[in-house]
Structure formats: C-alpha cells, structure tokens
Design a protein around this motif. Structure first.
Motif, short mmCIF file in Angstrom:
data_model
loop_
_atom_site.label_atom_id
_atom_site.label_comp_id
_atom_site.label_asym_id
_atom_site.label_seq_id
_atom_site.Cartn_x
_atom_site.Cartn_y
_atom_site.Cartn_z
N VAL A 43 -2.50 -6.56 -1.55
CA VAL A 43 -3.14 -5.31 -1.13
C VAL A 43 -2.49 -4.81 0.16
CG1 VAL A 43 -5.29 -4.29 -0.27
CG2 VAL A 43 -5.31 -5.74 -2.32
N LEU A 44 -2.31 -5.67 1.13
CA LEU A 44 -1.66 -5.25 2.38
C LEU A 44 -0.28 -4.68 2.12
CD1 LEU A 44 -2.67 -8.13 4.83
CD2 LEU A 44 -3.61 -5.81 4.74
N ARG A 45 0.48 -5.35 1.27
CA ARG A 45 1.85 -4.88 0.96
C ARG A 45 1.84 -3.52 0.27
NH1 ARG A 45 5.74 -4.43 1.45
NH2 ARG A 45 7.01 -5.29 -0.20
N VAL A 46 0.91 -3.31 -0.67
CA VAL A 46 0.82 -2.03 -1.37
C VAL A 46 0.47 -0.93 -0.39
CG1 VAL A 46 -0.56 -0.71 -3.03
CG2 VAL A 46 0.37 -2.94 -3.67
N VAL A 47 -0.50 -1.18 0.48
CA VAL A 47 -0.90 -0.16 1.46
C VAL A 47 0.23 0.10 2.44
CG1 VAL A 47 -2.56 0.46 3.26
CG2 VAL A 47 -3.36 -0.71 1.20
N GLN A 48 0.91 -0.95 2.85
CA GLN A 48 2.05 -0.79 3.78
C GLN A 48 3.15 0.02 3.13
OE1 GLN A 48 5.10 -3.10 3.42
NE2 GLN A 48 6.11 -2.01 5.05
N SER A 50 2.90 2.13 0.51
CA SER A 50 2.48 3.45 0.03
C SER A 50 1.96 4.37 1.11
CB SER A 50 1.39 3.29 -1.03
OG SER A 50 1.86 2.54 -2.11
N GLY A 51 1.50 3.80 2.21
CA GLY A 51 0.81 4.64 3.19
C GLY A 51 -0.62 4.85 2.73
N PRO A 52 -1.32 5.82 3.32
CA PRO A 52 -2.71 6.05 2.92
C PRO A 52 -2.82 6.19 1.39
CG PRO A 52 -2.14 7.41 4.80
CD PRO A 52 -0.87 6.76 4.34
N THR A 89 -10.24 16.00 1.34
CA THR A 89 -10.37 17.04 0.31
C THR A 89 -11.36 16.66 -0.79
OG1 THR A 89 -8.46 16.14 -0.89
CG2 THR A 89 -8.04 17.91 0.70
N ASP A 90 -11.57 15.37 -1.03
CA ASP A 90 -12.51 14.92 -2.05
C ASP A 90 -13.36 13.82 -1.44
OD1 ASP A 90 -13.91 13.90 -4.19
OD2 ASP A 90 -12.16 13.71 -5.51
N ARG A 91 -14.52 14.18 -0.95
CA ARG A 91 -15.37 13.25 -0.21
C ARG A 91 -15.85 12.06 -1.05
NH1 ARG A 91 -14.62 13.32 4.71
NH2 ARG A 91 -16.72 12.81 5.27
N ARG A 92 -15.68 12.13 -2.37
CA ARG A 92 -16.07 11.00 -3.23
C ARG A 92 -15.04 9.88 -3.16
NH1 ARG A 92 -16.23 14.31 -8.59
NH2 ARG A 92 -14.40 15.04 -7.50
N ARG A 93 -13.83 10.20 -2.75
CA ARG A 93 -12.74 9.21 -2.72
C ARG A 93 -12.60 8.58 -1.36
NH1 ARG A 93 -7.51 11.85 -3.85
NH2 ARG A 93 -6.76 9.73 -3.78
N GLN A 94 -12.14 7.34 -1.36
CA GLN A 94 -11.80 6.65 -0.12
C GLN A 94 -10.29 6.66 0.05
OE1 GLN A 94 -13.09 2.60 0.01
NE2 GLN A 94 -15.24 3.12 0.32
N VAL A 95 -9.87 6.58 1.29
CA VAL A 95 -8.46 6.42 1.60
C VAL A 95 -8.33 5.15 2.45
CG1 VAL A 95 -6.46 7.41 2.77
CG2 VAL A 95 -8.05 8.90 1.53
N ILE A 96 -7.43 4.29 2.04
CA ILE A 96 -7.22 3.01 2.71
C ILE A 96 -5.92 3.09 3.51
CG2 ILE A 96 -6.97 0.51 2.39
CD1 ILE A 96 -9.63 1.75 1.27
N MET A 103 -0.64 -4.24 10.18
CA MET A 103 0.81 -4.10 10.25
C MET A 103 1.43 -5.30 10.97
SD MET A 103 2.97 -2.19 9.02
CE MET A 103 4.72 -2.14 9.09
N GLN A 104 0.75 -5.82 11.97
CA GLN A 104 1.25 -6.99 12.69
C GLN A 104 1.31 -8.22 11.78
OE1 GLN A 104 -1.21 -7.40 16.18
NE2 GLN A 104 -0.30 -5.62 17.18
N VAL A 105 0.32 -8.36 10.88
CA VAL A 105 0.32 -9.48 9.93
C VAL A 105 1.55 -9.38 9.03
CG1 VAL A 105 -0.85 -10.43 7.90
CG2 VAL A 105 -2.15 -9.91 9.96
N ILE A 106 1.83 -8.18 8.55
CA ILE A 106 3.01 -8.00 7.69
C ILE A 106 4.28 -8.28 8.48
CG2 ILE A 106 4.38 -6.28 6.45
CD1 ILE A 106 1.70 -5.13 5.46
N GLU A 107 4.39 -7.72 9.67
CA GLU A 107 5.59 -7.93 10.48
C GLU A 107 5.78 -9.40 10.84
OE1 GLU A 107 5.15 -5.19 13.74
OE2 GLU A 107 5.68 -3.47 12.48
N ALA A 108 4.68 -10.12 11.05
CA ALA A 108 4.76 -11.53 11.40
C ALA A 108 5.27 -12.37 10.22
CB ALA A 108 3.40 -12.04 11.87
N ASN A 109 5.15 -11.84 9.01
CA ASN A 109 5.54 -12.60 7.82
C ASN A 109 6.78 -12.06 7.12
OD1 ASN A 109 3.36 -14.71 7.32
ND2 ASN A 109 2.20 -12.89 7.83
N ILE A 110 7.37 -11.00 7.66
CA ILE A 110 8.54 -10.39 7.00
C ILE A 110 9.69 -11.38 6.88
CG2 ILE A 110 10.41 -8.73 7.37
CD1 ILE A 110 8.31 -6.68 8.15
#
Length: 144
Positions: A43-48, A50-52, A89-96, A103-110
């Motif tokens: 999940v962290l990698r996908v969000v990293q 893809s962005g929001p 734009t769509d209050r029913r949806r969440q943005v992650i 980001m520090q967790v990802i950078e620490a493991n790159i």
C-alpha cells in the motif's frame, strides 16, 4: 478414459505460489525490522508511486480486497504513515496520501529493496528476469 492432472512441478498455480514464496521470504525479513506487513508495504509503495489516490485504485494496484485494505489503511494512519481526506470534487470519495513519516519509511528501505531486486536479477539473469515480468504482465491481462 481417466484424465490425469499435470505433476505439481508443472502446475502453474503451484509454480506461482512457490515463486511468490521464494521472492517474498527476503522481503518479509526486510519488513519485520520495520514493523510492517507485506500488505502495508504494498500500500505504501502504491501510494508513493501514484501520489494522491483513492482506496479502490489502491486495492486494485496492491492486489488487495477492499475490506482488507480498509483495515490496512486504518493501521497505517494510526502509525502516522498515511493521511486520509475527502475528495474535494466528490465528497463520498477518500484520497490517500503519504505523510512525511510514510515517505521516510520508504526512503529508509529503498537501498535494501533495490538490493533484493538486483540480487534476484543477477541470479536469474537480466534477460530472464525481464522476460518473466513480461510474461506475468501478459498472464495478468488474460481473460481466463
């Protein structure tokens, strides 16, 4: 006439499971030291990457079911690694999004992650490694 199943060493589902376990063993070892599960890392990698992004897209890209993703997102938010907000734009949806801590967790493991990838490429050979990824992409695109 009897029909015989292929031997298990020629069974695609079993071969894929064996390969997954071979690849994921070192990844799990890496993540154990970070207090992360492999699903949380995906999940962290996908969000990293893809962005929001909304949870439905995360579930698809990280190969997770939405109910499982809901629990994972809650845990990652509790750890301070992601933020959840309502879509403007769509209050029913969440943005992650990733937090700075995420980001520090990802950078620490790159470096360790890249080393695992490179070790696999070297052991398989770069050409076979790329061919395997291409074949898996092709398999994932099939309507079975």
């Amino acid at each position: 006439m009897t029909h015989a199943l292929p031997r298990t060493d020629r069974s695609l589902p079993i071969a894929l499971l064996r390969a997954r376990e071979r690849v994921m063993g070192p990844v799990r070892q890496l993540l154990n030291g970070q207090d992360l599960t492999e699903q949380q890392w995906r999940v962290l990698r996908v969000v990293q990457e893809s962005g929001p992004i909304d949870p439905t897209q995360i579930a698809d890209q990280a190969c997770l079911l939405l109910p499982s993703l809901t629990r994972i997102l809650q845990k990652l938010q509790e750890k301070g690694l992601i933020d959840r907000a309502r879509d403007e734009t769509d209050r029913r949806r969440q943005v992650i999004t990733l937090t700075d801590a995420g980001m520090q967790v990802i950078e620490a493991n790159i470096d360790d992650s890249l080393a695992l990838i490179e070790r696999t490429r070297e052991k398989m050979g770069a050409e076979d490694y790329e061919a395997l990824l291409d074949l898996l992409r092709k398999l994932n695109g099939l309507d079975l």
